[in-house]
Design an enzyme around this catalytic site. Structure first.
Site, PDB file in Angstrom:
ATOM      1  N   GLY A 245      -5.390   7.320  12.048  1.00 31.92           N
ATOM      2  CA  GLY A 245      -4.416   7.279  13.315  1.00 31.92           C
ATOM      3  C   GLY A 245      -3.884   5.807  12.972  1.00 31.92           C
ATOM      4  N   GLY A 246      -3.485   5.234  14.238  1.00 32.95           N
ATOM      5  CA  GLY A 246      -2.826   3.928  14.005  1.00 32.95           C
ATOM      6  C   GLY A 246      -3.934   2.756  13.393  1.00 32.95           C
TER       7      GLY A 246
ATOM      8  N   GLY B  33      16.965  -2.491 -20.136  1.00 32.03           N
ATOM      9  CA  GLY B  33      16.870  -3.342 -18.755  1.00 32.03           C
ATOM     10  C   GLY B  33      15.522  -3.415 -18.422  1.00 32.03           C
ATOM     11  N   ALA B  34      14.347  -2.729 -19.197  1.00 32.17           N
ATOM     12  CA  ALA B  34      12.936  -3.263 -19.030  1.00 32.17           C
ATOM     13  C   ALA B  34      12.761  -4.388 -19.619  1.00 32.17           C
ATOM     14  CB  ALA B  34      12.311  -2.049 -19.811  1.00 32.17           C
TER      15      ALA B  34
END
Length: 516
Positions: free
Chosen positions: A171-172, A406-407
């Site tokens: 949960g939270g 681009g790497a």
């Protein structure tokens, strides 16, 4: 109350606090293969150093049959002590008391030690073992979680925050570990999820076990939520202690140096055989890293997640470093969404806490494909680019074999403020690999050739000699040194020492807007 009565009362409360929820519940905890909160703290802290804070705090709920259930400590042990002689603040949830559930007093104990940690600049370590929010306390328990989340956020990048999941965390409750820097989990006894198998079965009709939904292996290999796993509580806590040895106490300090018997002048001739000349032949980058670092020792984070990139802590010349490295043995070391996220988070952590970054590059580019594009590889890949651009710690880069497209830019190139960029003589730095490039650059010549195979091979060799090597980049100043592999450790030791006093700043701003 007389003085002897006061001491008697103290003794009774101490005994009750030490027993948590009672011997029967302690026995049940042991039967599940789990240690108690206090046993865990004994393993985590230096012997005799732990000082408990809030030992006699109890819950304030008066409804739902809780009036008579008062346990000193309210299901969490909090305090301060040392690890390897350095101050840390800790909390350990006690599953034997109300299932470790969080109520108002429980939360206030945790937030108190978090506040202390921020004031004095000391790490925060949380040992989580809780059934979640205490239903009997209603919105106060929810408010308690939010109080903790706020302090996790304020402490982020100020002091290291470590979460060990040693039982349920649902949960939270999962959001506090998610904000912290590193998450540890124990195989078969710990799990994390927002909604459990029962809720999922009701809502989506999917059948899944707790282990498959949120166990250690799932979060280590699939979701990436978990950074380290261990076989049991003791092994997990030992790994927490090991990690702490690489980290400073806060963002104003340097990470702790340690003496090493591994000479800084040691050469690494084995690298000449470990890294193949053929650009498409796989090899294990971990072997390269171990050859360079002190005593061949690495602490790898996120070992099972996005295995095409490596994120490790190590020491070189006694100095802690954070290492990011492409892994040619997995997907050829290509960058994809998961690898970009994994590395970006690690780079930003190291930058927060003054840990120099060492990047080993052997990357063919970003992974092509419809799924990657549709899932947002553009923005996810930009996270890694942003992290390297933003980092102001010393940044050393080694291109072992290839850096394409681009790497090349993203993997700590000179253009994004890397301090020193080294390359082996066999390194290839180009827009793309020779085999693909000739299909574009020499398309017409190949089409007109009588022997197209021979012509293509000739053009591949010409392209490789002209572009796919480190010397053109070195001529332009993008590579500082083309070095023999055997000299790599010596050079790294020298440069780490040289840039130990580096001072770099980003423009004044509230904060940047990293592409989340």
């Amino acid at each position: 109350m007389t003085e002897p009565d006061k001491f008697q009362r103290l003794s009774e409360l101490d005994a009750r606090a030490a027993l948590g929820g009672g011997q029967a519940r302690i026995d049940k905890q042991h039967a599940l293969g789990k240690l108690t909160a206090r046993e865990r703290l004994e393993l985590l802290m230096d012997p005799g150093s732990f000082v408990e804070i809030g030992r006699f705090v109890t819950h304030r709920a008066s409804d739902f049959g809780m009036q008579e259930q008062h346990f000193p400590g309210d299901g969490v042990v909090t305090g301060q002590g040392t690890i390897d002689g350095r101050n840390v603040f800790v909390f350990a949830q006690d599953f034997t008391v109300f299932g470790g559930s969080l109520g108002a007093a429980h939360a206030q104990k945790i937030t108190k030690i978090m506040d202390h940690a921020l004031r004095v600049g000391a790490p925060i370590i949380g040992l989580n073992d809780s059934g979640g929010a205490r239903i009997q306390e209603g919105v106060e328990s929810l408010g308690g979680y939010a109080d903790i989340f706020l302090r996790n956020t304020l402490a982020s990048g100020v002091v290291p925050q470590i979460s060990a999941i040693l039982g349920p965390c649902a949960g939270g409750a999962v959001y506090s570990p998610a904000i912290t820097d590193f998450v540890f989990m124990v195989e078969n006894t710990s799990y994390m999820f927002i909604t459990g198998p029962d809720v999922i079965r009701t809502v989506t009709h999917e059948e899944v076990s707790k282990e498959d939904l949120g166990g250690a292996h799932t979060h280590a290999a699939t979701s990436g939520v978990c950074h380290f796993t261990a076989t049991d509580d003791a092994a997990c806590i030992a790994r927490v202690r090991e990690l702490m040895g690489f980290l400073p106490s806060n963002n104003t300090e340097d990470p702790p140096r340690r003496a090493s018997s591994d000479p800084v002048e040691r050469e690494t001739p084995e690298l000449e055989r470990l890294v193949p000349n053929e650009s498409n032949k796989p090899y294990d980058m971990l072997d390269v890293l171990r050859a360079v670092v002190d005593d061949r020792h690495l602490l790898e984070a996120h070992e099972a997640f996005a295995r095409n990139i490596l994120t490790c802590f190590a020491r070189i010349g006694g100095r802690p470093v954070g290492i990011v490295a492409n892994q040619p043995a997995v997907l050829a070391g290509v960058l994809d969404i998961d690898a970009s996220i994994k590395a970006a988070r690690f780079v930003r952590f190291c930058d927060c806490f003054n840990i120099p970054l060492l990047t080993f590059v052997d990357v063919p580019g970003f992974l092509p494909g419809v799924e990657q594009e549709h899932r947002g590889i553009i923005s996810h890949g930009a996270k890694l680019l942003y992290a390297y651009c933003e980092a102001t710690v010393p940044k050393l880069t080694v291109i072992t074999r290839k850096a394409y497209g681009g790497a090349y830019d993203v993997m700590s190139s000179k253009h994004i403020r890397a301090d020193v960029n080294l390359a082996f003589p066999s390194a290839e730095i180009a827009v793309m690999g020779p085999d693909g490039a000739v299909n574009i650059v020499y398309q017409k010549q190949i089409a007109e050739a009588v022997d197209k195979t021979a012509a293509r091979a000739e053009f591949v060799e010409e392209y490789r000699n002209r572009f796919a090597n480190p010397f053109q980049a070195a001529e332009l100043g993008f590579i500082d040194e083309v070095i023999e592999p055997r000299l790599l450790r010596k050079r790294l030791c020298m440069y780490l020492s040289l840039f130990a006093t580096k001072r770099d700043r980003n423009p004044p701003r509230k904060h940047g807007n990293i592409p989340l």
